[in-house]
Design a protein around this motif. Structure first.
Motif, PDB file in Angstrom:
ATOM      1  N   GLY A 204       0.807  -1.197   0.000  1.00  0.00           N
ATOM      2  CA  GLY A 204       0.000   0.000   0.000  1.00  0.00           C
ATOM      3  C   GLY A 204       0.849   1.260   0.000  1.00  0.00           C
ATOM      4  O   GLY A 204       0.353   2.333  -0.254  1.00  0.00           O
ATOM      5  N   ASN A 205       2.129   1.142   0.286  1.00  0.00           N
ATOM      6  CA  ASN A 205       3.017   2.291   0.273  1.00  0.00           C
ATOM      7  C   ASN A 205       3.808   2.254  -1.028  1.00  0.00           C
ATOM      8  O   ASN A 205       4.686   1.436  -1.213  1.00  0.00           O
ATOM      9  N   LEU A 206       3.459   3.168  -1.912  1.00  0.00           N
ATOM     10  CA  LEU A 206       4.039   3.210  -3.245  1.00  0.00           C
ATOM     11  C   LEU A 206       5.562   3.336  -3.206  1.00  0.00           C
ATOM     12  O   LEU A 206       6.269   2.625  -3.920  1.00  0.00           O
ATOM     13  N   THR A 207       6.068   4.203  -2.364  1.00  0.00           N
ATOM     14  CA  THR A 207       7.513   4.403  -2.288  1.00  0.00           C
ATOM     15  C   THR A 207       8.210   3.127  -1.851  1.00  0.00           C
ATOM     16  O   THR A 207       9.224   2.731  -2.418  1.00  0.00           O
ATOM     17  N   ASP A 208       7.653   2.432  -0.853  1.00  0.00           N
ATOM     18  CA  ASP A 208       8.241   1.172  -0.401  1.00  0.00           C
ATOM     19  C   ASP A 208       8.187   0.123  -1.502  1.00  0.00           C
ATOM     20  O   ASP A 208       9.138  -0.625  -1.708  1.00  0.00           O
ATOM     21  N   ASP A 209       7.058   0.075  -2.232  1.00  0.00           N
ATOM     22  CA  ASP A 209       6.928  -0.884  -3.329  1.00  0.00           C
ATOM     23  C   ASP A 209       8.005  -0.640  -4.381  1.00  0.00           C
ATOM     24  O   ASP A 209       8.668  -1.565  -4.840  1.00  0.00           O
ATOM     25  N   LEU A 210       8.195   0.617  -4.767  1.00  0.00           N
ATOM     26  CA  LEU A 210       9.188   0.942  -5.788  1.00  0.00           C
ATOM     27  C   LEU A 210      10.611   0.807  -5.261  1.00  0.00           C
ATOM     28  O   LEU A 210      11.513   0.420  -6.002  1.00  0.00           O
ATOM     29  N   ALA A 211      10.811   1.107  -4.003  1.00  0.00           N
ATOM     30  CA  ALA A 211      12.147   0.990  -3.411  1.00  0.00           C
ATOM     31  C   ALA A 211      12.619  -0.455  -3.446  1.00  0.00           C
ATOM     32  O   ALA A 211      13.818  -0.718  -3.535  1.00  0.00           O
TER      33      ALA A 211
ATOM     34  N   MET B  71       9.994  10.358  -6.186  1.00  0.00           N
ATOM     35  CA  MET B  71      11.309  10.903  -6.533  1.00  0.00           C
ATOM     36  C   MET B  71      11.912  11.682  -5.358  1.00  0.00           C
ATOM     37  O   MET B  71      12.147  12.889  -5.429  1.00  0.00           O
ATOM     38  N   ARG B  72      12.205  10.954  -4.299  1.00  0.00           N
ATOM     39  CA  ARG B  72      12.817  11.559  -3.106  1.00  0.00           C
ATOM     40  C   ARG B  72      13.982  10.711  -2.644  1.00  0.00           C
ATOM     41  O   ARG B  72      13.934   9.475  -2.704  1.00  0.00           O
ATOM     42  N   GLY B  73      15.004  11.369  -2.149  1.00  0.00           N
ATOM     43  CA  GLY B  73      16.121  10.692  -1.498  1.00  0.00           C
ATOM     44  C   GLY B  73      16.835   9.680  -2.362  1.00  0.00           C
ATOM     45  O   GLY B  73      17.048   9.875  -3.562  1.00  0.00           O
ATOM     46  N   GLU B  74      17.180   8.564  -1.739  1.00  0.00           N
ATOM     47  CA  GLU B  74      17.978   7.523  -2.387  1.00  0.00           C
ATOM     48  C   GLU B  74      17.234   6.894  -3.560  1.00  0.00           C
ATOM     49  O   GLU B  74      17.840   6.532  -4.572  1.00  0.00           O
ATOM     50  N   LEU B  75      15.915   6.781  -3.475  1.00  0.00           N
ATOM     51  CA  LEU B  75      15.136   6.196  -4.564  1.00  0.00           C
ATOM     52  C   LEU B  75      15.237   7.073  -5.814  1.00  0.00           C
ATOM     53  O   LEU B  75      15.406   6.564  -6.923  1.00  0.00           O
ATOM     54  N   ARG B  76      15.190   8.380  -5.643  1.00  0.00           N
ATOM     55  CA  ARG B  76      15.329   9.309  -6.774  1.00  0.00           C
ATOM     56  C   ARG B  76      16.699   9.131  -7.432  1.00  0.00           C
ATOM     57  O   ARG B  76      16.817   9.046  -8.651  1.00  0.00           O
ATOM     58  N   THR B  77      17.730   9.032  -6.615  1.00  0.00           N
ATOM     59  CA  THR B  77      19.091   8.845  -7.125  1.00  0.00           C
ATOM     60  C   THR B  77      19.180   7.558  -7.935  1.00  0.00           C
ATOM     61  O   THR B  77      19.765   7.533  -9.020  1.00  0.00           O
TER      62      THR B  77
ATOM     63  N   ILE C 116      16.660   5.875  -9.423  1.00  0.00           N
ATOM     64  CA  ILE C 116      15.844   5.952 -10.643  1.00  0.00           C
ATOM     65  C   ILE C 116      16.567   6.784 -11.700  1.00  0.00           C
ATOM     66  O   ILE C 116      16.688   6.365 -12.857  1.00  0.00           O
ATOM     67  N   LEU C 117      17.052   7.964 -11.334  1.00  0.00           N
ATOM     68  CA  LEU C 117      17.761   8.807 -12.308  1.00  0.00           C
ATOM     69  C   LEU C 117      18.997   8.091 -12.835  1.00  0.00           C
ATOM     70  O   LEU C 117      19.280   8.114 -14.039  1.00  0.00           O
ATOM     71  N   GLY C 118      19.746   7.434 -11.954  1.00  0.00           N
ATOM     72  CA  GLY C 118      20.939   6.710 -12.368  1.00  0.00           C
ATOM     73  C   GLY C 118      20.629   5.622 -13.379  1.00  0.00           C
ATOM     74  O   GLY C 118      21.341   5.443 -14.372  1.00  0.00           O
ATOM     75  N   GLU C 119      19.541   4.903 -13.145  1.00  0.00           N
ATOM     76  CA  GLU C 119      19.161   3.822 -14.055  1.00  0.00           C
ATOM     77  C   GLU C 119      18.681   4.375 -15.394  1.00  0.00           C
ATOM     78  O   GLU C 119      19.064   3.874 -16.451  1.00  0.00           O
ATOM     79  N   VAL C 120      17.842   5.412 -15.376  1.00  0.00           N
ATOM     80  CA  VAL C 120      17.339   5.991 -16.622  1.00  0.00           C
ATOM     81  C   VAL C 120      18.498   6.521 -17.470  1.00  0.00           C
ATOM     82  O   VAL C 120      18.608   6.207 -18.656  1.00  0.00           O
ATOM     83  N   PHE C 121      19.362   7.318 -16.863  1.00  0.00           N
ATOM     84  CA  PHE C 121      20.479   7.859 -17.630  1.00  0.00           C
ATOM     85  C   PHE C 121      21.484   6.770 -18.005  1.00  0.00           C
ATOM     86  O   PHE C 121      22.101   6.835 -19.062  1.00  0.00           O
ATOM     87  N   GLY C 122      21.612   5.755 -17.160  1.00  0.00           N
ATOM     88  CA  GLY C 122      22.498   4.643 -17.467  1.00  0.00           C
ATOM     89  C   GLY C 122      22.058   3.864 -18.694  1.00  0.00           C
ATOM     90  O   GLY C 122      22.877   3.294 -19.416  1.00  0.00           O
TER      91      GLY C 122
ATOM     92  N   ILE D  78      16.952  18.240 -13.987  1.00  0.00           N
ATOM     93  CA  ILE D  78      15.706  17.728 -13.424  1.00  0.00           C
ATOM     94  C   ILE D  78      15.534  18.367 -12.058  1.00  0.00           C
ATOM     95  O   ILE D  78      16.358  18.185 -11.166  1.00  0.00           O
ATOM     96  N   THR D  79      14.461  19.143 -11.948  1.00  0.00           N
ATOM     97  CA  THR D  79      14.203  19.857 -10.700  1.00  0.00           C
ATOM     98  C   THR D  79      13.287  19.010  -9.834  1.00  0.00           C
ATOM     99  O   THR D  79      12.533  18.184 -10.327  1.00  0.00           O
ATOM    100  N   GLY D  80      13.367  19.210  -8.578  1.00  0.00           N
ATOM    101  CA  GLY D  80      12.539  18.460  -7.638  1.00  0.00           C
ATOM    102  C   GLY D  80      13.056  18.740  -6.255  1.00  0.00           C
ATOM    103  O   GLY D  80      13.329  19.879  -5.910  1.00  0.00           O
ATOM    104  N   GLU D  81      13.240  17.687  -5.484  1.00  0.00           N
ATOM    105  CA  GLU D  81      13.775  17.815  -4.136  1.00  0.00           C
ATOM    106  C   GLU D  81      15.108  18.575  -4.167  1.00  0.00           C
ATOM    107  O   GLU D  81      15.424  19.342  -3.277  1.00  0.00           O
ATOM    108  N   SER D  82      15.880  18.355  -5.226  1.00  0.00           N
ATOM    109  CA  SER D  82      17.096  19.117  -5.509  1.00  0.00           C
ATOM    110  C   SER D  82      17.295  19.041  -7.013  1.00  0.00           C
ATOM    111  O   SER D  82      16.657  18.244  -7.682  1.00  0.00           O
ATOM    112  N   ASP D  83      18.157  19.887  -7.549  1.00  0.00           N
ATOM    113  CA  ASP D  83      18.413  19.835  -8.982  1.00  0.00           C
ATOM    114  C   ASP D  83      19.400  18.714  -9.288  1.00  0.00           C
ATOM    115  O   ASP D  83      20.442  18.614  -8.644  1.00  0.00           O
ATOM    116  N   ALA D  84      19.039  17.878 -10.238  1.00  0.00           N
ATOM    117  CA  ALA D  84      19.942  16.832 -10.724  1.00  0.00           C
ATOM    118  C   ALA D  84      20.313  17.203 -12.151  1.00  0.00           C
ATOM    119  O   ALA D  84      19.448  17.567 -12.951  1.00  0.00           O
ATOM    120  N   VAL D  85      21.597  17.159 -12.462  1.00  0.00           N
ATOM    121  CA  VAL D  85      22.060  17.522 -13.796  1.00  0.00           C
ATOM    122  C   VAL D  85      22.831  16.350 -14.390  1.00  0.00           C
ATOM    123  O   VAL D  85      23.679  15.748 -13.732  1.00  0.00           O
TER     124      VAL D  85
END
Length: 157
Positions: A7-14, A42-48, A50-56, A78-85
């Motif tokens: 029921g917790n989407l973030t936990d499911d995706l994590a 897209m928060r914290g370690e999960l965001r890192t 996901i972005l790493g995998e997409v760009f990878g 990519i803007t959000g919790e912080s800017d990722a470039v």
């Protein structure tokens, strides 16, 4: 997801091994989530991760035959919790992706939020519509930006 959702989407995706998720499955997951849910994920370690995998995967999804003799540096912000470039360099029929901002001048810079980025790279967002509604901002060569999708195999959900 496997139906044993807590029921917790973030936990499911994590719990997902993104390296093992096919692009089409990733596209289906993104399509099933609202913009609000995508932003929440897209928060914290999960965001890192996901972005790493997409760009990878960009290098593997690059279509050199479509790019031909194109030489271009594309900067993604990519803007959000912080800017990722990230930067994508296309030259001599090859694609190289690096995290962070270089001193080189990009031919085009794409700026968008987390949800918009996930929709765009999963084939669930129309780049022209996103640009017209200002959810995707482009600096530099707009023509290059508008044709970027043809240089990559974009999954379809």
């Amino acid at each position: 997801m496997d139906g044993t959702s807590s029921g917790n989407l973030t936990d499911d995706l994590a719990g997902l091994d993104f390296a093992a998720v096919a692009p089409e499955e990733f596209a289906r997951i993104v399509k099933s989530l609202s913009a609000k849910q995508l932003t929440e994920v897209m928060r914290g370690e999960l965001r890192t991760r996901i972005l790493g995998e997409v760009f990878g995967r960009m290098k593997q999804q690059f279509r050199p035959e479509a790019a031909g003799g194109l030489t271009a540096l594309i900067r993604w912000k990519i803007t959000g919790e912080s800017d990722a470039v990230y930067e994508t360099a296309i030259a001599a029929g090859a694609c190289r992706v690096t995290p962070g901002r270089s001193d080189a001048e990009p031919r085009t810079t794409l700026v968008m939020g987390d949800a918009e980025f996930l929709k765009l790279v999963s084939g669930n967002g129309n780049p022209v519509t996103m640009f017209m509604t200002r959810k995707l901002k482009v600096a530099g060569d707009v023509g290059l930006a508008s044709g970027l999708t043809r240089y990559f195999d974009i999954p379809k959900a």
